[in-house]
Write a protein that holds these residues in place. Structure first.
Motif, PDB file in Angstrom:
ATOM      1  N   TYR A 100     -33.028  56.835  -0.145  1.00 33.93           N
ATOM      2  CA  TYR A 100     -34.092  55.912  -0.583  1.00 33.93           C
ATOM      3  C   TYR A 100     -33.685  54.469  -0.241  1.00 33.93           C
ATOM      4  N   GLN A 114     -35.157  50.100 -11.794  1.00 35.43           N
ATOM      5  CA  GLN A 114     -34.656  50.192 -10.421  1.00 35.43           C
ATOM      6  C   GLN A 114     -33.947  48.899  -9.986  1.00 35.43           C
ATOM      7  N   HIS A 156     -46.607  51.457  -0.089  1.00 35.62           N
ATOM      8  CA  HIS A 156     -45.282  52.036   0.082  1.00 35.62           C
ATOM      9  C   HIS A 156     -45.137  53.418  -0.579  1.00 35.62           C
ATOM     10  N   GLY A 200     -46.441  52.279  -5.141  1.00 38.81           N
ATOM     11  CA  GLY A 200     -45.276  53.148  -5.004  1.00 38.81           C
ATOM     12  C   GLY A 200     -45.492  54.590  -5.419  1.00 38.81           C
ATOM     13  N   ALA A 201     -46.727  55.079  -5.305  1.00 44.30           N
ATOM     14  CA  ALA A 201     -47.004  56.476  -5.671  1.00 44.30           C
ATOM     15  C   ALA A 201     -46.189  57.419  -4.801  1.00 44.30           C
ATOM     16  N   ASN A 202     -45.872  58.568  -5.353  1.00 41.11           N
ATOM     17  CA  ASN A 202     -45.138  59.567  -4.594  1.00 41.11           C
ATOM     18  C   ASN A 202     -46.051  60.702  -4.181  1.00 41.11           C
ATOM     19  N   HIS A 243     -30.875  49.344  -7.760  1.00 40.70           N
ATOM     20  CA  HIS A 243     -31.271  49.739  -6.411  1.00 40.70           C
ATOM     21  C   HIS A 243     -31.621  48.511  -5.568  1.00 40.70           C
ATOM     22  N   PHE A 244     -32.442  47.617  -6.154  1.00 39.28           N
ATOM     23  CA  PHE A 244     -32.851  46.460  -5.363  1.00 39.28           C
ATOM     24  C   PHE A 244     -31.709  45.476  -5.139  1.00 39.28           C
ATOM     25  N   GLU A 259     -42.737  55.378   3.078  1.00 39.05           N
ATOM     26  CA  GLU A 259     -41.324  55.321   3.452  1.00 39.05           C
ATOM     27  C   GLU A 259     -41.138  55.874   4.868  1.00 39.05           C
ATOM     28  N   ASP A 274     -35.567  51.837   2.434  1.00 40.71           N
ATOM     29  CA  ASP A 274     -35.943  50.478   2.032  1.00 40.71           C
ATOM     30  C   ASP A 274     -35.387  49.433   3.005  1.00 40.71           C
TER      31      ASP A 274
HETATM   32  N1  ARG Z   1     -41.869  55.620  -4.944  1.00 40.67           N
HETATM   33  C1  ARG Z   1     -40.946  54.918  -5.776  1.00 40.67           C
HETATM   34  C2  ARG Z   1     -40.927  55.530  -7.178  1.00 40.67           C
HETATM   35  O1  ARG Z   1     -41.861  56.191  -7.600  1.00 40.67           O
HETATM   36  C3  ARG Z   1     -41.288  53.460  -5.892  1.00 40.67           C
HETATM   37  C4  ARG Z   1     -41.253  52.687  -4.592  1.00 40.67           C
HETATM   38  C5  ARG Z   1     -41.034  51.242  -4.815  1.00 40.67           C
HETATM   39  N2  ARG Z   1     -40.927  50.466  -3.591  1.00 40.67           N
HETATM   40  C6  ARG Z   1     -39.846  50.402  -2.848  1.00 40.67           C
HETATM   41  N3  ARG Z   1     -39.886  49.697  -1.733  1.00 40.67           N
HETATM   42  N4  ARG Z   1     -38.726  51.012  -3.167  1.00 40.67           N
HETATM   43  O2  ARG Z   1     -39.963  55.321  -7.885  1.00 40.67           O
END
Ligand code: ARG
Length: 582
Positions: A323, A351, A157, A120-122, A354-355, A269, A327
């Protein structure tokens, strides 16, 4: 079927032949090793069913077990606990079987396909400590699931789509207004133009732009507009964004490489956006979208909720996608392209709301069939000594690279200059640092927070990565010194320690299953430590290579090889590399 499972089934049959039917009998390691190696607690449960005193039932059962020459020293303790010990011959035989075929020490599961969303790197933001746990836990869960027979597709992701990207592109525009990317009259091919930006620049640009947007409403508005342009594939902006993603991805890959983390898929994403139209259709047709001040939302509250459950923001009033919605689109994409049985998200526990929202919104329109499991595997944070999420000395977010460096400074002190050549020391210190960090990260139950203590992680004693590496390397070197000796058969034991090692070995399948079911590696990290320290006790108590009893020597070397193989297998599950020397 594993040996331990077969043992349980055999005992189940023995209990049945004593006149009692039991389901899923499980031999427990005895709490009183002086009374036996294992204990059976089933007489208590059976007592309720058969309305008979547990002790009487236990007596019936031990009469049958006593007939079986694999078991010895069978006795009843307390109200009806049955203690059982395996004969030395039988235990030795089991170990030899495992030596010959280590698949006898694993219980495979029914094959299913799992998509594992982790990492989940940005893009355009440095990987920080929060990404460490997702990468470590996710990679290890993936390897564990594969070991147990699943098919797993890991997906990085990448966060490559939201406002941060708009901010970065805006700031690039401010600094380099004359770049062709912003020149409306330019008609050439953008793929040939490299923006004058390095990854280090990007990492500095984002925090700068993000702070500025907090103070400057105009700036924020501009960033929003640019985000919208990117999301709508506007020429120039879209092309620059793609370059930014590329530059950043190269660096992200390197960090994941250092952590031995490999993804089958490097989707982001943005890759799910192809499915946005189809997603819109689905949601519109199911009439679950509501208008709220120009934005579109989905109510996901349920009557049984005990805590607040706000609606999911499907689309902002300015048309940008949230976001949550990427997803949802990703779920649709995964279903269409990969058709998994389960989708796991290894993401920070913070999170979880969110999920919950995303899963509920997905279920509402049956984005995936009900049989497809959606699971958030949350984890706690890595904290500083102050108990708050770990920061740099000046209070900033600590980058993952910075963190690895801190551990490396400690492991450097532990490398033995007599064994490791000077030109290799740095490389070895790095491998050991990664092991130290990963082991410490996987040691607590995943939901638990823990404290970053590089000196402790790097210690050569105790529950640490370096201790395990050091011990495993020592086993390997013993096996190497004994290459010309006989190996392959365990026929005898000299001490209780060896039997404890043997009993720990045959319990491995239970540990693997437990770890898998709890989606946490802590049982495995504890297990390797236990097995290794038992082995080290045995190692220091005996002179293996100079032992004169040939059968005993062969038994010991064979035992060493089994322990070594298990350690190597489990370290590989944890994605920890073992150096040649240290
Ligand atoms: N990029 C997101 C973050 O740094 C995490 C992504 C996790 N995966 C997902 N499908 N939302 O917080």
């Amino acid at each position: 079927m594993s040996i331990i499972k077969k043992l349980n089934t055999d005992l189940e049959k023995l209990v049945e032949s004593a006149g009692y039917s039991v389901e899923n009998l499980v031999l427990q390691p005895s709490g009183r090793r002086d009374l036996g190696q294992f204990q059976l607690n089933d007489a208590m449960t059976l007592s309720k069913i058969y309305k008979k005193a547990p002790r009487l039932i236990a007596e019936d059962i031990i009469k049958v077990i006593e007939q079986d020459n694999r078991f010895t020293n069978i006795n009843i303790a307390g109200p009806g606990f049955i203690n059982i010990t395996l004969t030395d011959e039988y235990l030795a035989e089991l170990l030899t079987e495992i030596y010959n075929d280590n698949s006898l020490n694993i219980d495979k599961r029914t094959k299913k396909k799992i998509v594992l969303d982790y990492g989940g790197a940005n893009v355009a933001k440095a990987l920080h400590v929060g990404h460490l746990r997702s990468a470590n836990i996710g990679e290890a869960l993936k390897r564990l699931a594969i070991l147990l027979g699943y098919e797993v597709i890991g997906d990085a992701h990448l966060g490559d789509y939201g406002r941060p990207l708009g901010l970065v592109v805006l700031e690039i525009k401010k600094r380099y207004p004359n770049l062709v990317y912003f020149d409306k009259t330019y008609t050439g091919d953008f793929s040939e133009v490299e923006p004058p930006i390095t990854n280090a620049d990007l990492e500095a640009l984002y925090p700068y732009a993000s702070n500025k947007a907090k103070e400057d409403a105009m700036y924020l508005e501009e960033a929003r507009e640019i985000t919208f342009k990117i999301q709508n594939h506007e020429r120039g902006y879209y092309d620059l964004w793609k370059k930014v993603v590329e530059i950043s991805k190269r660096d992200i890959k390197q960090v994941y490489d250092t952590l031995n983390v490999n993804f089958e898929l490097w989707l982001g994403e943005s890759d799910a956006t192809e499915y946005l139209n189809e997603l819109d259709e689905i949601y519109k047709n199911s009439h679950v979208l509501t208008n709220s001040e120009g934005a579109q939302i989905i109510e996901v509250k349920e009557e049984s909720d005990t805590s607040p459950m706000p609606p999911l923001l499907y689309k902002r009033s300015n048309g940008t996608v949230s976001y949550e919605t990427t997803d949802l689109a990703t779920i649709l994409q995964r279903k269409k392209e990969l058709n998994p049985d389960e989708i796991w998200y290894c993401v920070d526990a913070r999170q979880s709301l969110h999920f919950d929202q995303v899963f509920r919104a997905a279920r509402k329109v049956k984005l995936v069939e009900d049989r497809v499991e959606l699971e958030h595997i949350g984890f706690g944070t890595m904290n500083g000594k102050d108990g708050k999420p770990f920061k740099t000395r000046d209070g900033g977010v600590m980058s993952l690279k910075g963190l690895i460096n801190l551990v490396e400074q400690e492991t450097k002190k532990k490398i033995n200059p007599d064994t490791v050549e000077e030109n290799k020391r740095e490389e070895v210190a790095k491998i050991v640092a990664i092991a130290a960090l990963k082991y410490a990260d996987l040691l607590p139950f995943r939901g638990t927070d823990y404290i970053f203590e590089p000196e402790k992680f790097a210690d050569l004693e105790g529950k640490t990565g370096p201790y395990l590496l050091y011990s495993t390397i020592r086993m390997k070197s013993l096996l190497k010194k004994g290459v010309n000796e006989n190996i392959g058969k365990i026929t005898k034991f000299k001490t209780e320690t060896e039997k404890d090692i043997a009993l720990t070995i045959i319990r491995l399948p239970i540990i693997l299953n437990k770890a898998f079911d709890s989606r946490s590696l802590n049982d495995i990290t504890e297990y390797i430590y236990k097995l290794t320290s038992l082995y080290n006790k045995f190692y220091t108590e005996n002179k293996i290579l100079t032992e004169e009893d040939k059968e005993l020597k062969e038994s010991w070397l064979t035992l060493t090889k089994i322990v070594y193989d298990i350690n190597m297998m489990l370290l590989d599950v944890l994605a920890i590399k073992v150096p040649e020397k240290m």
